[in-house]
Design a protein around this motif. Structure first.
Motif, PDB file in Angstrom:
ATOM      1  N   THR A   1     -11.176   1.653  -0.643  1.00 37.18           N
ATOM      2  CA  THR A   1     -10.207   2.663  -1.065  1.00 37.18           C
ATOM      3  C   THR A   1      -9.047   2.074  -1.861  1.00 37.18           C
ATOM      4  N   ARG A   2      -9.173   0.838  -2.300  1.00 34.44           N
ATOM      5  CA  ARG A   2      -8.020   0.149  -2.886  1.00 34.44           C
ATOM      6  C   ARG A   2      -7.500   0.816  -4.152  1.00 34.44           C
TER       7      ARG A   2
ATOM      8  N   ILE B   1      -5.836  -3.860  -8.647  1.00 36.28           N
ATOM      9  CA  ILE B   1      -6.461  -3.360  -7.422  1.00 36.28           C
ATOM     10  C   ILE B   1      -7.077  -4.476  -6.593  1.00 36.28           C
TER      11      ILE B   1
ATOM     12  N   TYR C   1      -0.595   7.887   2.824  1.00 34.82           N
ATOM     13  CA  TYR C   1       0.744   7.537   3.261  1.00 34.82           C
ATOM     14  C   TYR C   1       1.611   8.791   3.341  1.00 34.82           C
TER      15      TYR C   1
ATOM     16  N   ASN D   1       1.258  -3.117   3.074  1.00 34.50           N
ATOM     17  CA  ASN D   1       1.866  -1.823   3.366  1.00 34.50           C
ATOM     18  C   ASN D   1       2.824  -1.451   2.230  1.00 34.50           C
ATOM     19  N   PRO D   2       2.695  -0.257   1.639  1.00 35.16           N
ATOM     20  CA  PRO D   2       3.522   0.071   0.468  1.00 35.16           C
ATOM     21  C   PRO D   2       5.006   0.192   0.780  1.00 35.16           C
TER      22      PRO D   2
ATOM     23  N   GLU E   1      -6.973  -4.481   5.366  1.00 31.94           N
ATOM     24  CA  GLU E   1      -6.905  -3.320   4.485  1.00 31.94           C
ATOM     25  C   GLU E   1      -8.296  -2.996   3.931  1.00 31.94           C
TER      26      GLU E   1
ATOM     27  N   GLY F   1       0.143   4.499  -3.511  1.00 35.51           N
ATOM     28  CA  GLY F   1       1.203   3.570  -3.130  1.00 35.51           C
ATOM     29  C   GLY F   1       2.259   3.427  -4.217  1.00 35.51           C
TER      30      GLY F   1
ATOM     31  N   LYS G   1      -7.585   4.165  -5.030  1.00 35.06           N
ATOM     32  CA  LYS G   1      -6.833   5.372  -4.676  1.00 35.06           C
ATOM     33  C   LYS G   1      -5.545   5.029  -3.955  1.00 35.06           C
ATOM     34  N   ARG G   2      -5.601   4.003  -3.089  1.00 33.80           N
ATOM     35  CA  ARG G   2      -4.389   3.611  -2.379  1.00 33.80           C
ATOM     36  C   ARG G   2      -3.365   2.964  -3.306  1.00 33.80           C
ATOM     37  N   THR G   3      -3.846   2.274  -4.349  1.00 33.20           N
ATOM     38  CA  THR G   3      -2.922   1.723  -5.346  1.00 33.20           C
ATOM     39  C   THR G   3      -2.167   2.852  -6.034  1.00 33.20           C
TER      40      THR G   3
ATOM     41  N   SER H   1      -2.254  -3.131  -2.835  1.00 30.78           N
ATOM     42  CA  SER H   1      -3.044  -2.399  -1.847  1.00 30.78           C
ATOM     43  C   SER H   1      -3.521  -3.283  -0.697  1.00 30.78           C
TER      44      SER H   1
END
Length: 288
Positions: A133-134, A117, A161, A92-93, A129, A141, A136-138, A89
């Protein structure tokens, strides 16, 4: 029981030799850590020590994980690789998917993505980054990456994304296993949705407790199939110790085996000797 070699804090000029020895001696995998930089001053405490201080020397080397995997895969034929753990995270995924997918293809599908995370707010800030929000973004992603690794056209729509119809080639020939690190209930739940869990350093009793809880979480969501539980064990020395760990659900132990014979501050020659002796003293008896 499988065994992995830990490359954390090892000098870069020793890693090729360690990987070749692991490949020849029957170790299952090589673990690769991740940090982009070491900031001199941090407000964020390190979560895996009682005093919040980092457990490594500030001069420790942190090679890029996927550049390292590519280099080590080129000089080995059998041993696998996993990150322990990669903070996806912070990146960029799409780029992570491309990097990991390419490593999988060029290594002959010998890689797994171990992901966490992240704990260092300052490193997130440096890379631009959002630390908050790491988690949820993990999750999102990882879903995006799994879609991008599939052959053919992909579309994706999430909260963070979005991917219009696209392809990402080359595609791995086999699914890339995803392991999750962390000790919270949220981390256990995230691991249960994927292929395994990567722990830290625990006693056998502590590790078995984590394995039991992971089994309970997987049962709660109806998860089936193989699941890896990978951790270091602070009080396992003899084959019977590792047998007890395996019986309780530990599938893989990551280790610096030279520490048993020569201590952590071993020379390269001592590290290779320790790997060879551990393979004979522990791995071979367990394989019989």
């Amino acid at each position: 029981m499988r065994f992995s070699i830990v490359t954390a804090f090892q000098p870069c000029d020793q890693l090729i030799a360690l990987a070749r020895a692991a490949d020849e001696l029957g170790y299952h995998a090589i673990s690769v850590p991740d940090h982009v930089v070491d900031l001199e001053e941090l407000e964020t405490p390190y979560p895996y020590t009682p005093d919040g201080k980092r457990r490594w020397d500030i001069d420790a080397e942190w090679p890029d994980p996927w550049v390292l995997v590519g280099a080590l895969a080129a000089v080995t034929t059998r041993v696998r690789f996993f990150t322990s753990v990669y903070v996806a995270s912070m990146r960029n995924p799409f780029q992570v998917a491309k990097t990991v997918g390419t490593a999988a293809v060029l290594s002959g599908d010998r890689v797994a993505l171990g992901v966490g995370i992240g704990w260092c707010r300052e490193e997130f800030d440096l890379l631009g980054e959002d630390f908050r929000t790491r988690g949820k973004r993990t999750d999102e992603g990882l879903a995006l990456m799994k879609a991008l690794w599939q052959p053919g056209w992909t579309e994706f729509s999430g909260d963070f994304y979005t991917a219009p119809r696209m392809k990402m080639n080359p595609s791995p020939a086999a699914p890339i296993p995803i392991y999750v690190g962390g000790l919270s209930e949220i981390a256990f739940a995230r691991a249960a949705r994927h292929d395994g869990w990567v722990g830290d350093i625990y006693t056998i009793e502590e590790a078995l407790g984590h394995a039991r809880r992971l089994g309970e979480v997987r049962a709660e969501i109806g998860a089936e199939g193989d699941f890896s539980v990978i951790t270091a064990l602070s009080d396992a020395f003899l084959p019977e110790h590792f047998e007890a760990a395996e019986a309780g659900g530990i599938t893989e132990v990551w280790t610096m085996p030279w520490a048993y014979y020569h201590g952590l501050d071993a020379t390269l020659e001592q590290k290779l000797d320790g790997m060879k002796r551990f393979a004979a003293d522990v791995i071979a008896p367990l394989a019989r």
